[in-house]
Design an enzyme around this catalytic site. Structure first.
Site, PDB file in Angstrom:
ATOM      1  N   GLY A  65       0.782  -1.238   0.000  1.00  0.00           N
ATOM      2  CA  GLY A  65       0.000   0.000   0.000  1.00  0.00           C
ATOM      3  C   GLY A  65       0.811   1.285   0.000  1.00  0.00           C
ATOM      4  O   GLY A  65       0.345   2.320  -0.467  1.00  0.00           O
ATOM      5  N   PHE A  82     -13.511   3.926   4.636  1.00  0.00           N
ATOM      6  CA  PHE A  82     -12.568   3.092   3.896  1.00  0.00           C
ATOM      7  C   PHE A  82     -12.173   3.809   2.616  1.00  0.00           C
ATOM      8  O   PHE A  82     -13.022   4.225   1.835  1.00  0.00           O
ATOM      9  CB  PHE A  82     -13.195   1.735   3.574  1.00  0.00           C
ATOM     10  CG  PHE A  82     -12.212   0.753   3.026  1.00  0.00           C
ATOM     11  CD1 PHE A  82     -11.379   0.035   3.870  1.00  0.00           C
ATOM     12  CD2 PHE A  82     -12.113   0.540   1.661  1.00  0.00           C
ATOM     13  CE1 PHE A  82     -10.454  -0.875   3.365  1.00  0.00           C
ATOM     14  CE2 PHE A  82     -11.193  -0.371   1.149  1.00  0.00           C
ATOM     15  CZ  PHE A  82     -10.370  -1.083   2.009  1.00  0.00           C
ATOM     16  N   VAL A  83     -10.869   3.943   2.390  1.00  0.00           N
ATOM     17  CA  VAL A  83     -10.394   4.691   1.221  1.00  0.00           C
ATOM     18  C   VAL A  83      -9.563   3.801   0.301  1.00  0.00           C
ATOM     19  O   VAL A  83      -8.986   2.803   0.734  1.00  0.00           O
ATOM     20  CB  VAL A  83      -9.557   5.923   1.644  1.00  0.00           C
ATOM     21  CG1 VAL A  83     -10.419   6.939   2.359  1.00  0.00           C
ATOM     22  CG2 VAL A  83      -8.370   5.512   2.506  1.00  0.00           C
ATOM     23  N   ASP A  95      -5.650  -0.277  -1.703  1.00  0.00           N
ATOM     24  CA  ASP A  95      -6.455  -1.182  -2.535  1.00  0.00           C
ATOM     25  C   ASP A  95      -7.741  -1.618  -1.856  1.00  0.00           C
ATOM     26  O   ASP A  95      -7.930  -1.471  -0.653  1.00  0.00           O
ATOM     27  CB  ASP A  95      -5.646  -2.449  -2.832  1.00  0.00           C
ATOM     28  CG  ASP A  95      -5.598  -3.383  -1.620  1.00  0.00           C
ATOM     29  OD1 ASP A  95      -5.190  -2.911  -0.536  1.00  0.00           O
ATOM     30  OD2 ASP A  95      -5.995  -4.552  -1.746  1.00  0.00           O
ATOM     31  N   ASP A 109      -4.522   2.506  10.936  1.00  0.00           N
ATOM     32  CA  ASP A 109      -5.922   2.249  11.282  1.00  0.00           C
ATOM     33  C   ASP A 109      -5.962   1.738  12.720  1.00  0.00           C
ATOM     34  O   ASP A 109      -5.922   2.529  13.652  1.00  0.00           O
ATOM     35  CB  ASP A 109      -6.513   1.271  10.254  1.00  0.00           C
ATOM     36  CG  ASP A 109      -7.992   1.027  10.464  1.00  0.00           C
ATOM     37  OD1 ASP A 109      -8.606   1.750  11.271  1.00  0.00           O
ATOM     38  OD2 ASP A 109      -8.549   0.116   9.839  1.00  0.00           O
ATOM     39  N   ARG A 123      -5.260   0.624  -6.771  1.00  0.00           N
ATOM     40  CA  ARG A 123      -4.009   1.212  -6.264  1.00  0.00           C
ATOM     41  C   ARG A 123      -3.487   2.309  -7.181  1.00  0.00           C
ATOM     42  O   ARG A 123      -2.771   3.196  -6.760  1.00  0.00           O
ATOM     43  CB  ARG A 123      -2.923   0.134  -6.151  1.00  0.00           C
ATOM     44  CG  ARG A 123      -3.214  -0.944  -5.121  1.00  0.00           C
ATOM     45  CD  ARG A 123      -1.939  -1.747  -4.857  1.00  0.00           C
ATOM     46  NE  ARG A 123      -2.192  -3.011  -4.191  1.00  0.00           N
ATOM     47  CZ  ARG A 123      -2.305  -3.155  -2.870  1.00  0.00           C
ATOM     48  NH1 ARG A 123      -2.219  -2.102  -2.086  1.00  0.00           N
ATOM     49  NH2 ARG A 123      -2.507  -4.339  -2.333  1.00  0.00           N
ATOM     50  N   LYS A 171      -5.937   7.468  10.258  1.00  0.00           N
ATOM     51  CA  LYS A 171      -7.388   7.283  10.349  1.00  0.00           C
ATOM     52  C   LYS A 171      -7.873   7.506  11.773  1.00  0.00           C
ATOM     53  O   LYS A 171      -7.272   6.994  12.715  1.00  0.00           O
ATOM     54  CB  LYS A 171      -7.730   5.865   9.889  1.00  0.00           C
ATOM     55  CG  LYS A 171      -9.193   5.652   9.567  1.00  0.00           C
ATOM     56  CD  LYS A 171      -9.468   4.220   9.157  1.00  0.00           C
ATOM     57  CE  LYS A 171      -9.631   4.084   7.673  1.00  0.00           C
ATOM     58  NZ  LYS A 171     -10.345   2.842   7.292  1.00  0.00           N
ATOM     59  N   ASP A 176       1.144   3.132   4.435  1.00  0.00           N
ATOM     60  CA  ASP A 176       0.084   3.914   3.799  1.00  0.00           C
ATOM     61  C   ASP A 176      -0.868   4.537   4.808  1.00  0.00           C
ATOM     62  O   ASP A 176      -1.198   5.705   4.724  1.00  0.00           O
ATOM     63  CB  ASP A 176      -0.673   3.047   2.768  1.00  0.00           C
ATOM     64  CG  ASP A 176      -1.166   1.722   3.333  1.00  0.00           C
ATOM     65  OD1 ASP A 176      -0.965   1.451   4.534  1.00  0.00           O
ATOM     66  OD2 ASP A 176      -1.766   0.944   2.568  1.00  0.00           O
TER      67      ASP A 176
HETATM   68  P1  5GP Z   1      -3.928  -1.491  10.899  1.00  0.00           P
HETATM   69  O1  5GP Z   1      -2.977  -2.620  11.185  1.00  0.00           O
HETATM   70  O2  5GP Z   1      -3.419  -0.142  11.353  1.00  0.00           O
HETATM   71  O3  5GP Z   1      -5.324  -1.767  11.394  1.00  0.00           O
HETATM   72  O4  5GP Z   1      -4.139  -1.455   9.361  1.00  0.00           O
HETATM   73  C1  5GP Z   1      -3.172  -1.024   8.542  1.00  0.00           C
HETATM   74  C2  5GP Z   1      -3.346  -1.625   7.180  1.00  0.00           C
HETATM   75  O5  5GP Z   1      -4.712  -1.922   6.869  1.00  0.00           O
HETATM   76  C3  5GP Z   1      -2.911  -0.615   6.173  1.00  0.00           C
HETATM   77  O6  5GP Z   1      -1.534  -0.716   5.903  1.00  0.00           O
HETATM   78  C4  5GP Z   1      -3.793  -0.937   4.986  1.00  0.00           C
HETATM   79  O7  5GP Z   1      -3.173  -1.920   4.210  1.00  0.00           O
HETATM   80  C5  5GP Z   1      -5.056  -1.485   5.592  1.00  0.00           C
HETATM   81  N1  5GP Z   1      -6.109  -0.448   5.711  1.00  0.00           N
HETATM   82  C6  5GP Z   1      -6.566   0.161   6.826  1.00  0.00           C
HETATM   83  N2  5GP Z   1      -7.515   1.065   6.542  1.00  0.00           N
HETATM   84  C7  5GP Z   1      -7.661   1.044   5.203  1.00  0.00           C
HETATM   85  C8  5GP Z   1      -8.482   1.783   4.294  1.00  0.00           C
HETATM   86  O8  5GP Z   1      -9.286   2.657   4.615  1.00  0.00           O
HETATM   87  N3  5GP Z   1      -8.338   1.471   2.981  1.00  0.00           N
HETATM   88  C9  5GP Z   1      -7.465   0.516   2.529  1.00  0.00           C
HETATM   89  N4  5GP Z   1      -7.421   0.308   1.240  1.00  0.00           N
HETATM   90  N5  5GP Z   1      -6.665  -0.187   3.361  1.00  0.00           N
HETATM   91  C10 5GP Z   1      -6.768   0.081   4.683  1.00  0.00           C
HETATM   92 MG    MG Z   2      -0.755  -1.872   4.301  1.00  0.00          MG
END
Ligand code: 5GP
Ligand code: MG
Length: 195
Positions: A55, A164-165, A171, A114, A177, A142, A111
């Protein structure tokens, strides 16, 4: 770099919602972000940039060419959204085993932050390698008011809401992407009722 206009992505238009962050806004913000990083790393000998694939690909490519610092680029693959899931699933990290981070300045680029699961796991792994210093930088931060103890990144490009973006590297089911802007996904694509 110049990209096709949004309307040249017509084939994808029915699947994409509105543009949340335009390529122009991204470009301007990257300039400021790069300036901040350059200031903080001035005088450091050599930086190791650890890019979290896939990402962060576009973000990394655009950011590092704005960083006139001595650096090495390393990559780690992380996936927490297997297939089309949009809630974090089991986290997988594919870590390089020949990477020596001992005594190094490490900047992790991802990227989006979250739940923080991905970045926290990676940061902890980097810390276990005895670096001199480790910092984290994400394009998108986020908002997760439901997770008050979530880790925070040292640098980020934009704060966004819980939506969600896709685009600019991000992706859904490995698609979108290549969109030059960060966009909302049409809720119908995710099988949800449009709000
Ligand atoms: P985390 O481990 O912080 O919950 O999630 C991080 C990963 O989840 C990011 O690197 C990404 O790949 C994916 N992710 C989280 N939120 C989004 C979103 O809104 N859109 C997309 N496409 N991927 C997300
Ligand atoms: Mg990622």
């Amino acid at each position: 770099m110049d990209c096709p206009n949004a309307n040249q992505f017509d084939a994808l238009a029915p699947e994409i919602g509105r543009v949340l962050i335009s390529r122009k806004e991204i470009r301007a913000r990257l300039e400021a972000l790069a300036a901040e990083i350059i200031r903080d790393y001035a005088g450091r000998q050599e930086l190791i940039v650890l890019a979290v694939l896939t990402g962060s690909l576009l973000f990394v490519a655009d950011l590092i060419r704005r960083l006139p610092l001595r650096m090495r680029l390393e990559m780690v693959r992380a996936s927490s959204y297997p297939g089309k899931a949009t809630r974090a699933g089991a986290l997988r990290l594919d870590l390089p085993d020949s990477l020596n981070l001992s005594g190094r300045d490490v900047l992790i680029l991802d990227d989006i932050l979250d739940s923080g699961q991905t970045l926290a796991a990676l940061r902890d792994w980097v810390r276990s390698q005895a670096p001199s210093n480790v910092r984290t930088c994400v394009l998108l931060n986020k908002s997760r008011p439901d997770l008050p103890d979530r880790m925070s990144a040292d640098y980020w490009g934009f704060e966004i809401g819980p939506e969600f973006v896709v685009g600019y590297g991000l992706d859904y089911g490995d698609l979108y992407r290549n969109l030059p802007d960060v966009c909302l996904l049409n809720p119908r694509v995710r099988g949800e009722r449009p709000s």
